[in-house]
Scaffold this motif. Structure first.
Motif, PDB file in Angstrom:
ATOM      1  N   LEU A 248      17.246   2.844  47.542  1.00  7.00           N
ATOM      2  CA  LEU A 248      17.401   4.453  48.034  1.00  7.00           C
ATOM      3  C   LEU A 248      18.870   4.329  47.874  1.00  7.00           C
ATOM      4  N   SER A 249      19.510   3.390  48.501  1.00  7.19           N
ATOM      5  CA  SER A 249      20.631   4.390  48.544  1.00  7.19           C
ATOM      6  C   SER A 249      21.901   3.092  47.303  1.00  7.19           C
ATOM      7  N   LYS A 250      21.400   2.264  46.697  1.00  4.14           N
ATOM      8  CA  LYS A 250      21.392   2.628  45.393  1.00  4.14           C
ATOM      9  C   LYS A 250      21.704   3.614  44.119  1.00  4.14           C
ATOM     10  N   MET A 251      20.527   4.247  44.646  1.00  3.93           N
ATOM     11  CA  MET A 251      20.009   5.603  43.352  1.00  3.93           C
ATOM     12  C   MET A 251      21.156   6.728  43.994  1.00  3.93           C
ATOM     13  N   LYS A 252      20.983   6.242  45.236  1.00  2.00           N
ATOM     14  CA  LYS A 252      21.938   8.180  45.855  1.00  2.00           C
ATOM     15  C   LYS A 252      22.997   8.418  44.652  1.00  2.00           C
ATOM     16  N   TYR A 253      23.883   6.447  45.958  1.00  2.00           N
ATOM     17  CA  TYR A 253      25.264   6.386  44.802  1.00  2.00           C
ATOM     18  C   TYR A 253      25.560   6.693  43.398  1.00  2.00           C
ATOM     19  N   LEU A 254      24.230   6.298  42.004  1.00  6.76           N
ATOM     20  CA  LEU A 254      23.921   6.420  40.863  1.00  6.76           C
ATOM     21  C   LEU A 254      24.296   7.663  40.393  1.00  6.76           C
ATOM     22  N   LEU A 255      23.087   9.155  41.161  1.00  4.93           N
ATOM     23  CA  LEU A 255      22.838   9.860  40.759  1.00  4.93           C
ATOM     24  C   LEU A 255      24.101  11.125  41.518  1.00  4.93           C
ATOM     25  N   THR A 256      24.716  11.089  43.139  1.00  7.06           N
ATOM     26  CA  THR A 256      25.818  11.686  43.374  1.00  7.06           C
ATOM     27  C   THR A 256      26.852  11.173  43.282  1.00  7.06           C
ATOM     28  N   ASN A 257      27.398  10.114  43.210  1.00  4.08           N
ATOM     29  CA  ASN A 257      28.713   9.073  43.421  1.00  4.08           C
ATOM     30  C   ASN A 257      29.068   9.304  44.761  1.00  4.08           C
ATOM     31  N   ILE A 258      28.013   9.739  45.666  1.00  7.07           N
ATOM     32  CA  ILE A 258      28.622   9.551  47.194  1.00  7.07           C
ATOM     33  C   ILE A 258      28.410   8.020  47.864  1.00  7.07           C
ATOM     34  N   GLU A 259      30.326   7.765  48.501  1.00  6.70           N
ATOM     35  CA  GLU A 259      30.758   6.621  48.689  1.00  6.70           C
ATOM     36  C   GLU A 259      29.472   7.502  50.584  1.00  6.70           C
ATOM     37  N   GLU A 260      29.218   5.820  50.554  1.00  6.10           N
ATOM     38  CA  GLU A 260      28.371   6.465  51.974  1.00  6.10           C
ATOM     39  C   GLU A 260      29.122   4.905  53.305  1.00  6.10           C
ATOM     40  N   TYR A 261      30.007   4.931  52.879  1.00  8.48           N
ATOM     41  CA  TYR A 261      30.736   4.552  53.548  1.00  8.48           C
ATOM     42  C   TYR A 261      32.418   4.450  54.309  1.00  8.48           C
ATOM     43  N   SER A 458      32.209   1.313  58.329  1.00 11.21           N
ATOM     44  CA  SER A 458      31.246   0.859  57.557  1.00 11.21           C
ATOM     45  C   SER A 458      30.007   0.624  57.777  1.00 11.21           C
ATOM     46  N   ASN A 459      30.495   0.625  58.490  1.00 14.42           N
ATOM     47  CA  ASN A 459      29.310  -0.095  59.996  1.00 14.42           C
ATOM     48  C   ASN A 459      28.188   1.713  60.315  1.00 14.42           C
ATOM     49  N   PHE A 460      28.628   2.787  60.699  1.00 16.87           N
ATOM     50  CA  PHE A 460      27.809   3.903  59.984  1.00 16.87           C
ATOM     51  C   PHE A 460      26.669   3.941  59.143  1.00 16.87           C
ATOM     52  N   ASP A 461      27.611   3.032  57.694  1.00 14.95           N
ATOM     53  CA  ASP A 461      25.553   3.487  57.257  1.00 14.95           C
ATOM     54  C   ASP A 461      24.888   2.212  57.160  1.00 14.95           C
ATOM     55  N   GLU A 462      25.788   0.884  58.016  1.00 16.80           N
ATOM     56  CA  GLU A 462      24.912   0.023  57.813  1.00 16.80           C
ATOM     57  C   GLU A 462      24.149  -0.442  59.372  1.00 16.80           C
ATOM     58  N   ILE A 463      24.861   0.578  60.399  1.00 17.60           N
ATOM     59  CA  ILE A 463      23.938   0.609  61.713  1.00 17.60           C
ATOM     60  C   ILE A 463      23.831   1.570  61.701  1.00 17.60           C
ATOM     61  N   SER A 464      21.960   1.963  62.397  1.00 24.90           N
ATOM     62  CA  SER A 464      21.043   2.944  61.711  1.00 24.90           C
ATOM     63  C   SER A 464      21.408   3.866  62.703  1.00 24.90           C
ATOM     64  N   TYR A 465      21.449   3.241  64.284  1.00 27.92           N
ATOM     65  CA  TYR A 465      21.498   3.931  65.216  1.00 27.92           C
ATOM     66  C   TYR A 465      22.873   4.109  65.636  1.00 27.92           C
ATOM     67  N   ASN A 466      23.847   3.880  64.509  1.00 26.97           N
ATOM     68  CA  ASN A 466      25.505   3.409  65.357  1.00 26.97           C
ATOM     69  C   ASN A 466      26.495   4.809  65.625  1.00 26.97           C
ATOM     70  N   LYS A 467      26.733   5.848  64.852  1.00 27.44           N
ATOM     71  CA  LYS A 467      26.571   7.055  65.298  1.00 27.44           C
ATOM     72  C   LYS A 467      26.204   7.788  67.197  1.00 27.44           C
ATOM     73  N   GLN A 468      24.529   7.557  67.122  1.00 28.83           N
ATOM     74  CA  GLN A 468      23.949   7.757  68.871  1.00 28.83           C
ATOM     75  C   GLN A 468      24.818   6.524  69.521  1.00 28.83           C
ATOM     76  N   LEU A 469      25.145   5.722  69.264  1.00 22.42           N
ATOM     77  CA  LEU A 469      25.596   4.668  70.104  1.00 22.42           C
ATOM     78  C   LEU A 469      26.897   4.970  70.784  1.00 22.42           C
ATOM     79  N   LEU A 470      27.966   5.551  69.615  1.00 21.04           N
ATOM     80  CA  LEU A 470      29.142   5.475  69.803  1.00 21.04           C
ATOM     81  C   LEU A 470      29.454   7.122  70.788  1.00 21.04           C
TER      82      LEU A 470
END
Length: 528
Positions: A248-261, A458-470
């Motif tokens: 899904l992440s690859k598809m999102k980048y290809l379709l929107t060019n949004i950098e998830e990091y 970059s871990n705010f994308d790689e770690i699903s709960y990182n935002k919540q933990l911060l």
């Protein structure tokens, strides 16, 4: 004032011993001096005697001359860590119970850490183990122990670090607490002495905390990464959730060019909500695939640097991996300073690529205010039990002030979100991450000190709960009596505090402030 007398037979260890006493009493906030003759003692002095032979009670009366006296025995092996093997350290490890359990090295069983003798005008405290040698051992164990396998930058593996089972405890802080507790006890019993203490933090807060963010990677996907990732996904096809999310992440980048990091807005939202400032470590050069994947001079990155700088966040240098062994920091610092116009700057070496044997010279040469590169490589906790800013020991120069340890202030990495990853595709649970955060806060709060929470963008994308933990971590810290500041503010405060001098006589004391200080707190113990 604290007066320190060191046995003349320890002359060859003079550099190390003074370095340790300096760390102890500068950290605790007491004025101190070294004496070579007992007639140098003043009426209001408290004597610390570090020696090979324990004075008798009769000798204590002569030494102290109606003053407070503490004797600390010497365990010579602790002054020569290259003679200690990991096996011998384990054999001689004792656990003492203070406010928390504390590991120490001793050649005998320790039932109580100190004995008091009090009669008439004499207060005599006898430590039952070498507390000075133990503190020195922890200050230099990372570079002092011989015969142990190290990585390319001279670091022990986490599992080979002494007392690893206590990695979430700032046990050096507890040893400092014991020294101070004993001083306070003596002043309560001796009615003729007083002592002035500089508070650890500006308004006598219970501890200090900082939040920092490594701006390490901003591009999750490129053509090459997509191809290599696809092959990796095939190999771990049984981890369905991870493989599906990767697709899904690859598809999102290809379709929107949004950098998830590109998660500056995520951090900004949380900081704005809690009204705090953090330290952003930006890189300026890339020489390997471990280094940054962006140009500091690109318009988008340049804009983020300036936006964060304008909001009051600190901008510091994330040094390239090869900068730990090569003299290339001048160029990297200059690129960042050109954007921010800041001459004062802190540094962190990416992937712990700081070499304690040589990198300090590059820091000194380029005038960095602090270094924040020291910590466990795979665990969250207090490396060597250190939960305060400290100066690393390493040079054996006869001139103490030329020792690099006296120039490079270390702000240790206590928590890193990278250590929440068990593998490329799995994490520790959010509940376990919360427990780690809670324990680190509780540990440093119990003994005062400094705790840092460090995140990678970059871990705010790689770690699903990182935002919540911060958000959770800030919410846990905010209501406490805590000095929350950027790394630069912590470093500047610590150095300014150290420079403030206290002069005392029999019935009064004076403070000397060499520079402007907005807030400063003292405590007076004893009979004043």
């Amino acid at each position: 004032m604290i007066a320190i007398y060191v046995d003349n037979k320890l002359k060859r260890f003079d550099n190390k011993i003074k370095f340790t006493f300096d760390f102890i009493f500068n950290t605790l906030g007491y004025e101190f001096k070294y004496i070579h003759k007992l007639d140098q003692l003043q009426q209001n002095d408290i004597l610390f005697y570090y020696g090979l032979i324990e004075p008798t009670i009769e000798e204590a009366y002569i030494l102290a001359m109606d003053r407070i006296l503490f004797y600390i025995p010497v365990l010579s092996e602790l002054l020569q860590p290259n003679k200690l093997t990991l096996e011998k350290i384990k054999e001689n490890t004792e656990i003492i119970k203070l406010k928390r359990k504390v590991p120490i090295i001793s050649d005998k069983e320790i039932k109580v850490p100190i004995h008091y003798y009090h009669k008439d005008d004499l207060f005599y405290g006898i430590y039952k183990f070498d507390i000075i040698g133990n503190i020195l051992f922890n200050l230099e164990s990372s570079i002092g122990i011989e015969g142990v396998k190290r990585d390319d930058h001279g670091w022990l593996s986490d599992e080979d670090v002494p007392f690893i089972e206590f990695h979430q405890e700032p046990y050096v802080n507890m040893l400092l607490w014991l020294i101070e507790r004993c001083i306070k006890d003596s002043l309560q019993k001796n009615g003729s002495t007083f002592l002035v203490k500089k508070a650890y933090w500006p308004s006598a807060e219970v501890f200090a905390a900082s939040f920092s963010y490594n701006i390490d990677k901003l591009q999750k996907w490129s053509l090459g990464r997509m191809i290599s990732s696809t092959f990796e996904d095939i190999l771990i096809f049984y981890k369905i959730k991870y493989v599906f999310n990767s697709f899904l992440s690859k598809m999102k980048y290809l379709l929107t060019n949004i950098e998830e990091y590109w998660n500056f807005d995520v951090i900004d939202q949380i900081e704005s909500m809690h009204q705090i400032s953090g330290t952003y470590f930006f890189g300026t050069e890339s020489n390997s695939n471990k280094d940054i994947d962006y140009s500091i001079q690109s318009s988008d990155v340049h804009k983020e640097v300036m936006n964060n700088h304008a909001k009051g966040n600190e901008i510091a240098l994330l040094a390239s991996v090869n900068s730990g062994k090569q003299d290339i920091l001048h160029k990297q610092k200059k690129k960042l300073s050109k954007i921010t116009s800041d001459e004062l700057m802190g540094i962190r070496h990416n992937y712990f690529s700081y070499d304690p044997r040589i990198t300090h010279e590059f820091h000194k040469k380029n005038g960095f205010t602090y270094n924040s590169s020291i910590g466990f490589h795979h665990k969250n906790g207090f490396l060597s039990g250190l939960g305060f800013p400290f100066y690393q020991y390493g040079s054996h120069s006869k001139d103490l002030r030329s020792s690099f340890g006296w120039h490079s202030l270390e702000l240790p990495i206590i928590f890193s979100d990278n250590h929440l990853k068990l593998s490329k595709s799995s994490l520790i649970s959010y509940e376990n991450a919360q427990e780690i955060v809670d324990h680190l806060i509780e540990s440093v709060e119990s003994a005062n000190g400094f705790v840092s929470f460090n995140y990678s963008i970059s871990n705010f994308d790689e770690i699903s709960y990182n935002k919540q933990l911060l958000n959770y971590t800030i919410e846990e810290i905010r209501p406490k009596n805590v000095f929350m500041a950027t790394f630069m503010q912590i470093a500047q405060w610590w150095k300014r505090r150290e420079s403030i001098e206290i002069f005392d006589s029999e019935d009064r004391f004076y403070l000397y402030f060499p520079s402007k200080t907005d807030k400063f707190t003292i405590s007076v113990f004893g009979n004043y």
